[in-house]
Motif scaffolding. Structure first.
Motif, short mmCIF file in Angstrom:
data_model
loop_
_atom_site.label_atom_id
_atom_site.label_comp_id
_atom_site.label_asym_id
_atom_site.label_seq_id
_atom_site.Cartn_x
_atom_site.Cartn_y
_atom_site.Cartn_z
N ASN A 44 1.08 5.24 -4.99
CA ASN A 44 1.03 4.39 -3.80
C ASN A 44 -0.06 3.35 -4.01
OD1 ASN A 44 2.85 5.65 -1.69
ND2 ASN A 44 1.66 7.42 -2.40
N LEU A 45 0.29 2.11 -3.73
CA LEU A 45 -0.68 1.05 -3.99
C LEU A 45 -0.32 -0.20 -3.19
CD1 LEU A 45 -2.99 -0.15 -5.82
CD2 LEU A 45 -1.22 -0.68 -7.50
N SER A 46 -1.35 -0.83 -2.61
CA SER A 46 -1.17 -2.11 -1.93
C SER A 46 -2.09 -3.13 -2.58
CB SER A 46 -1.52 -2.00 -0.45
OG SER A 46 -0.65 -1.11 0.19
N ILE A 47 -1.55 -4.30 -2.88
CA ILE A 47 -2.35 -5.37 -3.47
C ILE A 47 -2.25 -6.59 -2.56
CG2 ILE A 47 -2.56 -6.94 -5.46
CD1 ILE A 47 -1.48 -4.58 -7.18
N PHE A 48 -3.40 -7.19 -2.30
CA PHE A 48 -3.46 -8.26 -1.30
C PHE A 48 -3.49 -9.64 -1.95
CE2 PHE A 48 -4.65 -4.41 0.69
CZ PHE A 48 -4.15 -4.51 1.96
N GLU A 49 -3.01 -10.60 -1.16
CA GLU A 49 -2.97 -11.98 -1.64
C GLU A 49 -4.36 -12.43 -2.07
OE1 GLU A 49 -0.87 -15.95 0.10
OE2 GLU A 49 -0.68 -14.10 1.24
N THR A 50 -4.45 -13.10 -3.18
CA THR A 50 -5.68 -13.64 -3.79
C THR A 50 -6.60 -12.55 -4.38
OG1 THR A 50 -7.21 -13.65 -1.89
CG2 THR A 50 -5.70 -15.53 -2.07
N GLU A 51 -6.15 -11.31 -4.34
CA GLU A 51 -6.98 -10.23 -4.88
C GLU A 51 -6.89 -10.22 -6.41
OE1 GLU A 51 -7.99 -5.56 -3.82
OE2 GLU A 51 -5.94 -6.25 -3.56
N PHE A 52 -8.00 -9.88 -7.04
CA PHE A 52 -8.04 -9.69 -8.50
C PHE A 52 -8.21 -8.18 -8.72
CE2 PHE A 52 -10.25 -11.29 -12.67
CZ PHE A 52 -9.64 -10.30 -13.39
N VAL A 53 -7.14 -7.56 -9.18
CA VAL A 53 -7.16 -6.12 -9.41
C VAL A 53 -7.19 -5.85 -10.92
CG1 VAL A 53 -5.85 -3.98 -9.14
CG2 VAL A 53 -5.88 -5.65 -7.28
N ALA A 54 -8.21 -5.13 -11.35
CA ALA A 54 -8.27 -4.73 -12.76
C ALA A 54 -7.82 -3.28 -12.87
CB ALA A 54 -9.69 -4.87 -13.29
N ILE A 55 -6.91 -3.01 -13.80
CA ILE A 55 -6.45 -1.64 -14.01
C ILE A 55 -7.02 -1.16 -15.34
CG2 ILE A 55 -4.43 -0.13 -14.26
CD1 ILE A 55 -2.88 -2.17 -12.56
N VAL A 56 -7.86 -0.14 -15.25
CA VAL A 56 -8.48 0.39 -16.47
C VAL A 56 -8.01 1.83 -16.68
CG1 VAL A 56 -10.52 -1.07 -16.10
CG2 VAL A 56 -10.56 1.28 -15.30
N GLY A 57 -8.10 2.29 -17.91
CA GLY A 57 -7.69 3.67 -18.19
C GLY A 57 -7.28 3.80 -19.64
N PRO A 58 -7.26 5.04 -20.13
CA PRO A 58 -6.99 5.26 -21.54
C PRO A 58 -5.59 4.83 -21.97
CG PRO A 58 -7.01 7.35 -20.35
CD PRO A 58 -7.46 6.29 -19.40
N ASP A 234 -3.41 9.66 -16.75
CA ASP A 234 -2.34 10.65 -16.66
C ASP A 234 -1.30 10.25 -15.61
OD1 ASP A 234 -3.63 12.12 -18.58
OD2 ASP A 234 -4.79 13.26 -17.11
N SER A 235 -0.90 8.99 -15.65
CA SER A 235 0.17 8.43 -14.81
C SER A 235 -0.15 8.38 -13.31
CB SER A 235 1.49 9.16 -15.06
OG SER A 235 1.42 10.51 -14.65
N GLN A 236 -1.45 8.45 -13.00
CA GLN A 236 -1.84 8.36 -11.58
C GLN A 236 -3.10 7.51 -11.39
OE1 GLN A 236 -2.23 12.51 -10.45
NE2 GLN A 236 -0.27 12.38 -9.38
N ILE A 237 -3.23 6.98 -10.18
CA ILE A 237 -4.48 6.31 -9.82
C ILE A 237 -5.48 7.40 -9.48
CG2 ILE A 237 -5.61 4.86 -8.07
CD1 ILE A 237 -2.89 3.38 -7.78
N ILE A 238 -6.57 7.49 -10.24
CA ILE A 238 -7.51 8.57 -9.97
C ILE A 238 -8.77 8.07 -9.25
CG2 ILE A 238 -6.72 10.12 -11.82
CD1 ILE A 238 -9.37 9.22 -13.31
N LYS A 239 -8.95 6.74 -9.25
CA LYS A 239 -10.17 6.19 -8.63
C LYS A 239 -9.96 4.72 -8.32
CE LYS A 239 -15.09 6.17 -9.89
NZ LYS A 239 -15.46 4.98 -10.64
N GLN A 240 -10.53 4.29 -7.20
CA GLN A 240 -10.50 2.86 -6.90
C GLN A 240 -11.89 2.43 -6.44
OE1 GLN A 240 -7.09 0.99 -5.46
NE2 GLN A 240 -6.02 2.86 -4.92
N ASP A 241 -12.39 1.37 -7.06
CA ASP A 241 -13.70 0.83 -6.68
C ASP A 241 -13.50 -0.58 -6.14
OD1 ASP A 241 -15.44 2.99 -7.72
OD2 ASP A 241 -14.52 2.40 -9.63
N ILE A 242 -13.89 -0.76 -4.89
CA ILE A 242 -13.80 -2.10 -4.32
C ILE A 242 -15.11 -2.81 -4.59
CG2 ILE A 242 -13.54 -3.44 -2.19
CD1 ILE A 242 -11.74 -1.17 -1.17
N ILE A 243 -15.06 -3.89 -5.32
CA ILE A 243 -16.25 -4.66 -5.67
C ILE A 243 -16.49 -5.74 -4.62
CG2 ILE A 243 -17.43 -5.92 -7.53
CD1 ILE A 243 -16.48 -3.03 -8.28
N HIS A 244 -15.41 -6.48 -4.30
CA HIS A 244 -15.48 -7.46 -3.21
C HIS A 244 -14.34 -7.12 -2.27
CE1 HIS A 244 -16.72 -9.81 -6.90
NE2 HIS A 244 -17.83 -9.71 -6.20
#
Ligand SMILES: Nc1ncnc2c1ncn2[C@@H]1O[C@H](COP(=O)(O)OP(=O)(O)O)[C@@H](O)[C@H]1O
Ligand SMILES: [Mg+2]
Length: 248
Positions: A44-58, A234-244
């Motif tokens: 489950n994920l929502s991304i907002f207009e003008t947002e810069f989302v970085a996806i990190v992981g192995p 492992d095919s899931q979002i395990i953490k989200q950090d909001i910077i701005h």
């Protein structure tokens, strides 16, 4: 699960600002004969207009699979994806292709340039699909190649270009139709530092120009520019950090 808490808290303020991209319980599996690989496990994920989302992981976590689904380059097994209020999940290939041309610029990890077309032809190809005239395409193509510092490489075929040059051609191509959403799959991986920095600066400019950016990356410089860092494992979002918090 952490990601569900996040989604719920986000959704409570969604009345103020609607997300541009929504993934609801998305499942993606690959059937490789002897077994099934789950690359996106009920995300489950929502991304907002003008947002810069970085996806990190192995490596192998499923980042590329997730980006491909968001871009409509691949189809889900279960769940739903909305983009700009449109449910793209069951769109026909043809409608999706048209939707992508105007809405999404995709930068592939391995550049995916057409080997028989010159740098310029690669850049202007999607513009043709968008119905731009030849003059418009040439003008815009040259301008974009110029912005990438590649004007003198316009007649070169992909094999005559360095990795960094190919990546810049691929980015110019993704920007061809001025799409509101740019999705990039490890755009600075395997590049020299100078080109990586150039590309990071370019994404910063795109952010300033109100583009929505979704970028899988390990690049610290790029990650630093993100509004939100999603850790995917492992095919899931395990953490989200909001910077701005762009919803503020
Ligand atoms: N087209 C495919 N067919 C079969 N397996 C795939 C395919 N694409 C990806 N996978 C598998 O799915 C998992 C996630 O891959 P991927 O999305 O490329 O992860 P990442 O981009 O994080 O490295 C890996 O185990 C990979 O081998
Ligand atoms: Mg990948």
């Amino acid at each position: 699960m952490e990601n569900n808490n996040f989604v719920n808290s986000k959704e409570s303020i969604e009345t103020k600002k609607k997300p541009l991209i929504v993934l609801k319980d998305v499942l993606k599996e690959y059937d490789i004969g002897d077994w099934i690989i789950r690359a996106v496990d009920h995300v489950n994920l929502s991304i907002f207009e003008t947002e810069f989302v970085a996806i990190v992981g192995p490596s192998g976590a499923g980042k590329t699979s997730l980006l491909n689904l968001i871009a409509g380059l691949d189809s889900v097994n279960e769940g739903e994806i909305y983009n700009s209020g449109i449910r793209i999940t069951d769109m026909s290939e043809e409608s999706l292709a048209t939707f992508r041309i105007f809405n999404i610029g995709f930068v592939f990890q391995n550049y995916n340039l057409i080997s028989t077309l010159t740098a310029e032809e690669n850049v202007i190809f999607p513009m043709m699909l968008a119905g731009m005239t030849l003059d418009e395409r040439r003008d815009r193509g040259l301008r974009l190649l110029g912005e990438m510092g590649l004007e003198e490489r316009r007649e070169h075929l992909p094999f005559q270009l360095s990795a960094g040059e190919q990546q810049r051609v691929a980015i110019a191509r993704a920007l061809g139709n001025d799409p509101p959403i740019i999705i990039a799959d490890e755009p600075t991986a395997n590049l020299d530092m100078e080109t990586a920095e150039f590309i990071a600066k370019l994404f910063k400019k795109l952010k300033e120009n109100k583009k929505t950016l979704i970028i899988a990356t390990h690049d610290k410089v790029l990650i630093k520019q993100a509004d939100r860092i999603i850790t995917y494992k492992d095919s899931q979002i395990i953490k989200q950090d909001i910077i701005h918090d762009i919803l503020q």
